[in-house]
Design an enzyme around this catalytic site. Structure first.
Site, PDB file in Angstrom:
ATOM      1  N   SER A  19       0.750  -1.207   0.156  1.00 20.51           N
ATOM      2  CA  SER A  19       0.373  -0.526  -0.212  1.00 20.51           C
ATOM      3  C   SER A  19       1.139   1.841   0.203  1.00 20.51           C
ATOM      4  CB  SER A  19      -0.733  -0.028   0.652  1.00 20.51           C
ATOM      5  OG  SER A  19      -1.694   1.198   1.657  1.00 20.51           O
ATOM      6  N   ASP A  57      -5.322   2.280  -2.179  1.00 19.92           N
ATOM      7  CA  ASP A  57      -6.770   2.925  -1.423  1.00 19.92           C
ATOM      8  C   ASP A  57      -7.460   4.384  -2.170  1.00 19.92           C
ATOM      9  OD1 ASP A  57      -6.573   0.815   0.656  1.00 19.92           O
ATOM     10  OD2 ASP A  57      -4.532   1.901   1.037  1.00 19.92           O
ATOM     11  N   HIS A  91      -8.920  -0.562  -4.161  1.00 18.53           N
ATOM     12  CA  HIS A  91      -9.797  -0.782  -2.448  1.00 18.53           C
ATOM     13  C   HIS A  91     -10.073   0.372  -2.637  1.00 18.53           C
ATOM     14  CE1 HIS A  91      -9.554  -1.369   2.064  1.00 18.53           C
ATOM     15  NE2 HIS A  91     -11.092  -1.110   1.488  1.00 18.53           N
ATOM     16  N   GLY A 120      -0.800   3.157   9.166  1.00 20.72           N
ATOM     17  CA  GLY A 120      -0.277   3.331  10.460  1.00 20.72           C
ATOM     18  C   GLY A 120      -0.704   3.024  11.267  1.00 20.72           C
ATOM     19  N   ASP A 140      -5.711  -6.448   6.195  1.00 18.46           N
ATOM     20  CA  ASP A 140      -5.405  -4.960   5.432  1.00 18.46           C
ATOM     21  C   ASP A 140      -5.767  -3.915   6.658  1.00 18.46           C
ATOM     22  OD1 ASP A 140      -4.679  -2.775   4.484  1.00 18.46           O
ATOM     23  OD2 ASP A 140      -6.630  -2.530   3.077  1.00 18.46           O
ATOM     24  N   GLY A 141      -4.023  -3.434   6.984  1.00 18.05           N
ATOM     25  CA  GLY A 141      -3.688  -2.447   7.777  1.00 18.05           C
ATOM     26  C   GLY A 141      -3.429  -3.672   8.894  1.00 18.05           C
ATOM     27  N   GLY A 165       1.650  -1.940   4.399  1.00 19.53           N
ATOM     28  CA  GLY A 165       2.060   0.463   3.952  1.00 19.53           C
ATOM     29  C   GLY A 165       2.744   0.526   4.874  1.00 19.53           C
ATOM     30  N   SER A 166       2.950   0.466   5.560  1.00 21.12           N
ATOM     31  CA  SER A 166       4.187   1.992   6.593  1.00 21.12           C
ATOM     32  C   SER A 166       4.820   0.934   6.289  1.00 21.12           C
ATOM     33  CB  SER A 166       2.682   2.016   8.101  1.00 21.12           C
ATOM     34  OG  SER A 166       1.720   2.537   7.559  1.00 21.12           O
TER      35      SER A 166
HETATM   36  C1  DX5 Z   1      -6.366   1.810   5.721  1.00 23.18           C
HETATM   37  C2  DX5 Z   1      -5.615   1.426   3.817  1.00 23.18           C
HETATM   38  C3  DX5 Z   1      -4.715   0.276   4.546  1.00 23.18           C
HETATM   39  C4  DX5 Z   1      -3.613   1.084   4.380  1.00 23.18           C
HETATM   40  C5  DX5 Z   1      -2.248  -0.245   5.080  1.00 23.18           C
HETATM   41  O1  DX5 Z   1      -7.565   2.250   5.376  1.00 23.18           O
HETATM   42  O2  DX5 Z   1      -6.906   0.285   3.202  1.00 23.18           O
HETATM   43  O3  DX5 Z   1      -4.559  -0.132   2.904  1.00 23.18           O
HETATM   44  O4  DX5 Z   1      -2.866   2.090   3.673  1.00 23.18           O
HETATM   45  O5  DX5 Z   1      -1.484   0.565   5.776  1.00 23.18           O
HETATM   46  P1  DX5 Z   1      -0.344  -0.009   6.661  1.00 23.18           P
HETATM   47  O6  DX5 Z   1       0.289  -0.849   6.407  1.00 23.18           O
HETATM   48  O7  DX5 Z   1       0.261   1.285   6.900  1.00 23.18           O
HETATM   49  O8  DX5 Z   1      -1.981  -0.049   7.747  1.00 23.18           O
HETATM   50 ZN    ZN Z   2      -6.457  -0.949   1.317  1.00 22.46          ZN
END
Ligand code: DX5
Ligand code: ZN
Length: 256
Positions: free
Chosen positions: A6, A31, A62, A141, A171-172, A191-192
């Site tokens: 992400s 996203d 997404h 994050g 996801d997350g 993501g992060s």
């Molecule tokens: C949250 C998003 C995720 C997010 C994931 O609403 O759908 O895709 O960017 O990032 P991290 O890994 O930082 O939680």
């Molecule tokens: Zn997402």
């Protein structure tokens, strides 16, 4: 297990996508937010098209929006594998599913942490993937919600019982520490942990190695237990035969 990276939280998204071309990610997770379904407003179709120009890997889109059709119509002919929308929206979901399929993309339905998994069942026959949110949708994050592990297990059981071939994506808040808990997951959105680091390649390798060594570890544990039980079984069998022979010998000796 595949990784969908992400790029929501990266400081320069296009530069991140170019960096990701040199890693073993499988997808670029995009996203899209409309400021209604979630507070934030992110990723315009224009930005998705800009990513499309530079990415080697297909996108995993997404849609955290109330009206997915408004976006989907503009997403034709792009390097996209999955388009996922949310189960909680109040729109005709069958119509959204057919529109995504019409464009030749796989269909995902995403579910928020508090939504009942049973509500997914009527769509099992039409979808390719379920995206289980392990944080409240809306921002990157956040901390991985612990009860997601139980939800994934239950969802896997429901999918197997249904007989449909549906992938599970999560996801997350995923990182090196919790990825080992995601055994039934086909795609992890991260993501992060990746885009906030200075070495995307290393972070993705860490995730894949940790996940795979945990799986092999479990297999090895099972193998050791299996061999131990087999050994005990053989020993008991030999002991029994010995006992029978011994009994026969004694019998022969006394009644000679
Ligand atoms: C949250 C998003 C995720 C997010 C994931 O609403 O759908 O895709 O960017 O990032 P991290 O890994 O930082 O939680
Ligand atoms: Zn997402």
């Amino acid at each position: 297990m595949k990784i969908a990276t992400s790029i929501l939280n990266s400081s320069d998204r296009i530069e991140s996508v170019i960096n990701l071309n040199r890693t073993n990610t499988s997808y670029i997770h995009v996203d899209v937010m409309d400021g209604k379904f979630v507070d934030d407003n992110q990723f315009s179709v224009k930005e998705i098209k800009a990513v499309n120009l530079v990415t080697k890997y297909p996108m995993d889109v997404h849609l955290m929006v109330n009206d997915p059709l408004k976006y989907i119509e503009e997403l034709s002919n792009l390097n996209i594998s999955y388009v996922t929308f949310h189960l909680e929206i109040k729109k005709d979901k069958k119509k959204i599913i057919s529109k995504i399929k019409e464009l030749g993309y796989k269909v995902g339905i995403s579910i928020k942490p508090d939504t009942d998994l049973g509500e997914l069942v009527p769509y099992f026959s039409d979808i390719d993937m379920v995206l289980v949110m392990s944080v409240e949708p809306g921002k990157g994050g956040q901390k991985f919600l612990a009860n997601t592990v139980k939800r994934i297990k239950e969802l896997k059981r429901m999918i197997v019982a249904s007989g449909y071939n549906i992938e599970i994506e999560v996801d997350g808040g995923i990182n090196e520490d919790n990825i080992v808990k995601l055994n039934d997951v086909d795609i992890a959105v991260v993501g992060s942990y990746i885009v906030k680091s200075d070495n995307y390649y290393r972070q993705i390798e860490n995730l894949l190695r940790t996940f795979n060594s945990n799986k092999t570890g479990k297999k090895n544990e099972f193998n050791i237990l299996y061999k131990l039980l087999l050994g005990i079984g053989i020993l008991l069998f030999i002991l029994m035969i010995g006992l029978v022979l011994f009994k026969k010998m004694c019998y022969g000796y006394f009644y000679r």
